[in-house]
Design a protein around this motif. Structure first.
Motif, mmCIF file in Angstrom:
data_model
loop_
_atom_site.group_PDB
_atom_site.id
_atom_site.type_symbol
_atom_site.label_atom_id
_atom_site.label_comp_id
_atom_site.label_asym_id
_atom_site.label_seq_id
_atom_site.Cartn_x
_atom_site.Cartn_y
_atom_site.Cartn_z
ATOM 1 N N ILE A 114 20.101 16.865 23.461
ATOM 2 C CA ILE A 114 20.036 15.466 23.062
ATOM 3 C C ILE A 114 20.516 15.380 21.619
ATOM 4 N N ASP A 115 21.199 14.302 21.282
ATOM 5 C CA ASP A 115 21.879 14.226 19.989
ATOM 6 C C ASP A 115 20.939 14.400 18.796
ATOM 7 N N PHE A 116 19.790 13.702 18.799
ATOM 8 C CA PHE A 116 18.911 13.762 17.634
ATOM 9 C C PHE A 116 17.431 13.749 18.025
ATOM 10 N N ARG A 117 16.639 14.376 17.183
ATOM 11 C CA ARG A 117 15.199 14.116 17.125
ATOM 12 C C ARG A 117 14.946 13.463 15.783
ATOM 13 N N ILE A 118 14.154 12.391 15.770
ATOM 14 C CA ILE A 118 13.867 11.724 14.495
ATOM 15 C C ILE A 118 12.365 11.736 14.243
ATOM 16 N N ASP A 119 12.019 11.952 12.988
ATOM 17 C CA ASP A 119 10.624 12.046 12.563
ATOM 18 C C ASP A 119 10.428 11.215 11.307
ATOM 19 N N ARG A 120 9.264 10.637 11.202
ATOM 20 C CA ARG A 120 8.875 9.926 9.991
ATOM 21 C C ARG A 120 7.355 9.914 9.921
ATOM 22 N N GLY A 137 14.218 -3.170 26.396
ATOM 23 C CA GLY A 137 13.052 -2.314 26.513
ATOM 24 C C GLY A 137 12.312 -2.222 25.193
ATOM 25 N N SER A 138 11.255 -1.437 25.198
ATOM 26 C CA SER A 138 10.421 -1.272 24.005
ATOM 27 C C SER A 138 10.943 -0.097 23.186
ATOM 28 N N VAL A 139 11.700 -0.391 22.146
ATOM 29 C CA VAL A 139 12.323 0.643 21.321
ATOM 30 C C VAL A 139 11.296 1.142 20.305
ATOM 31 N N PRO A 140 10.975 2.429 20.323
ATOM 32 C CA PRO A 140 9.933 2.950 19.446
ATOM 33 C C PRO A 140 10.442 3.340 18.065
ATOM 34 N N ILE A 141 11.407 2.597 17.566
ATOM 35 C CA ILE A 141 12.080 2.913 16.300
ATOM 36 C C ILE A 141 12.179 1.632 15.480
ATOM 37 N N ASP A 142 11.906 1.736 14.200
ATOM 38 C CA ASP A 142 12.142 0.609 13.290
ATOM 39 C C ASP A 142 13.651 0.465 13.079
ATOM 40 N N GLN A 166 16.399 3.922 7.569
ATOM 41 C CA GLN A 166 15.107 3.375 7.991
ATOM 42 C C GLN A 166 13.960 4.347 7.690
ATOM 43 N N GLY A 167 14.283 5.432 6.996
ATOM 44 C CA GLY A 167 13.249 6.354 6.555
ATOM 45 C C GLY A 167 12.976 7.527 7.468
ATOM 46 N N TYR A 168 13.840 7.744 8.455
ATOM 47 C CA TYR A 168 13.628 8.840 9.403
ATOM 48 C C TYR A 168 14.340 10.116 8.954
ATOM 49 N N GLU A 169 13.735 11.240 9.262
ATOM 50 C CA GLU A 169 14.395 12.544 9.114
ATOM 51 C C GLU A 169 15.099 12.839 10.426
ATOM 52 N N VAL A 170 16.367 13.201 10.333
ATOM 53 C CA VAL A 170 17.212 13.343 11.520
ATOM 54 C C VAL A 170 17.556 14.809 11.738
ATOM 55 N N THR A 171 17.264 15.304 12.942
ATOM 56 C CA THR A 171 17.602 16.681 13.317
ATOM 57 C C THR A 171 18.530 16.636 14.524
ATOM 58 N N PRO A 172 19.755 17.165 14.428
ATOM 59 C CA PRO A 172 20.700 17.076 15.549
ATOM 60 C C PRO A 172 20.570 18.204 16.562
#
Length: 333
Positions: free
Chosen positions: A223-229, A322-327, A207-213
């Motif tokens: 927490i398992d991941f931080r995601i950035d885009r 809920g309101s998921v803030p992720i595509d 979905q275009g996110y950079e994933v940091t574990p």
């Protein structure tokens, strides 16, 4: 429990005579060992030896005027106790590349089916050839299709090979590979839960996110991941994988996911105080069990949450609360 494979870095002065006296003889006396030249040419400027033990253990040692590098899934000779440990990334590139070439050849000789997924074999090499986990981790992939029920091994491994080939997690190889553990026994539910993190990372990357574990938070948890885009807010993601009802006390698939989610929401997520999206991976459930969940769309006690099921052929189904803030992919609504 032993840890994933790492080098030991010795800063002592080494000669072939000292290698034979302090490394080979110690291994031979305790385990029965053969010392030979390595299968592949060692790094320029280094001498190297390969050690094969009667019990199937293997080890490598290379040295130059600045010291030596030891790597093996066997007992460490006493002369190398107390030396610093280095990952494949931390050791000099020529040493690391040579050692991994040697060990991948060893891995393919023992389990030739892994040759069809070379990136997966490389990524999990630190556990595939670890001291205690070299059997259990391979069995998990070979006989349990990496945690996918009713799936063939080839399709399951290709699912992860495709993602790992992107290099999205290369920087975090030891962190992520270590999640499989290095136990002598196959702990199916724990190993399957570890692979859920790869599944979610794959979903997010696509979905275009950079994933940091492994993001440390103020409560002392990770927490398992931080995601950035670009253009999107930074988001924290936690992953959990319910055990199917036939493997636990829960009497239904709905009860199973509620019980598993409750373990997260009454622990680290509750202490964090919000701001984390929970992914509940139901990939261990059968078609019938997942149909019950999809029909009832049960709340898991945390919002925002994504409840989904992935199949190794690429199919993905799910729902959100809920309101998921992720595509999210089209299969999750």
């Amino acid at each position: 429990m032993a840890t994933p494979l790492r080098f030991r870095r010795s800063k002592a002065h080494w000669t072939e005579g000292r290698v034979r006296a302090e490394i080979y003889r110690a291994l031979d006396q305790n385990l029965g060992a053969e010392m030979s030249t390595p299968w592949y040419k060692p790094p320029d400027g280094y001498d190297a030896r390969r050690f094969e033990m009667d019990n199937g253990d293997v080890a490598l040692f290379c040295w130059n005027d600045d010291g030596g590098y030891w790597l093996g899934n066997t007992e460490t000779p006493k002369t190398l106790w107390g030396t610093d440990k280095e990952t494949f990334d931390e050791a000099p590139d020529p040493v690391s590349e040579w050692a991994q070439r040697e060990l991948l050849a060893q891995l393919y000789e023992e389990d030739p089916w892994l040759e069809s997924t070379p990136k997966l074999a490389w990524f999990f090499l630190p556990v595939f050839l670890s001291k205690d986990g070299r059997e259990s981790t391979r069995v998990f992939f070979r006989e349990h299709a990496a945690g996918f029920p009713d799936a063939d091994r080839e399709t399951a491994l290709a699912f992860y090979e495709e993602f790992l080939e992107t290099g999205a997690l290369d920087e975090y190889r030891y962190v992520m590979a270590s999640k499989l553990g290095t136990s002598e026994s196959v702990h199916h539910s724990r190993m399957a839960a570890a692979m859920s993190e790869f599944t979610v990372a794959k979903l997010l990357f696509e979905q275009g996110y950079e994933v940091t574990p492994e993001i440390e938070i103020s409560t002392g948890h990770s927490i398992d991941f931080r995601i950035d885009r670009e253009g999107a807010q930074t988001t924290l993601v936690e992953v959990t994988r319910p055990v199917p009802p036939d493997h636990r006390t829960a009497d239904s698939a709905v009860a199973a996911i509620r019980q598993t989610a409750a373990n997260k929401t009454t622990g680290q997520l509750q202490e964090h105080g919000g701001g984390v999206t929970l992914f509940v991976d139901c990939s261990s459930f059968t078609d019938e069990e997942w149909a019950e969940i999809a029909r009832n769309r049960p709340d898991v006690g945390h919002r925002p949450a994504v409840v989904f099921r992935a199949r190794p052929d690429g199919r993905l189904d799910g729902y959100t609360h809920g309101s998921v803030p992720i595509d999210l992919p089209d299969g999750i609504a």
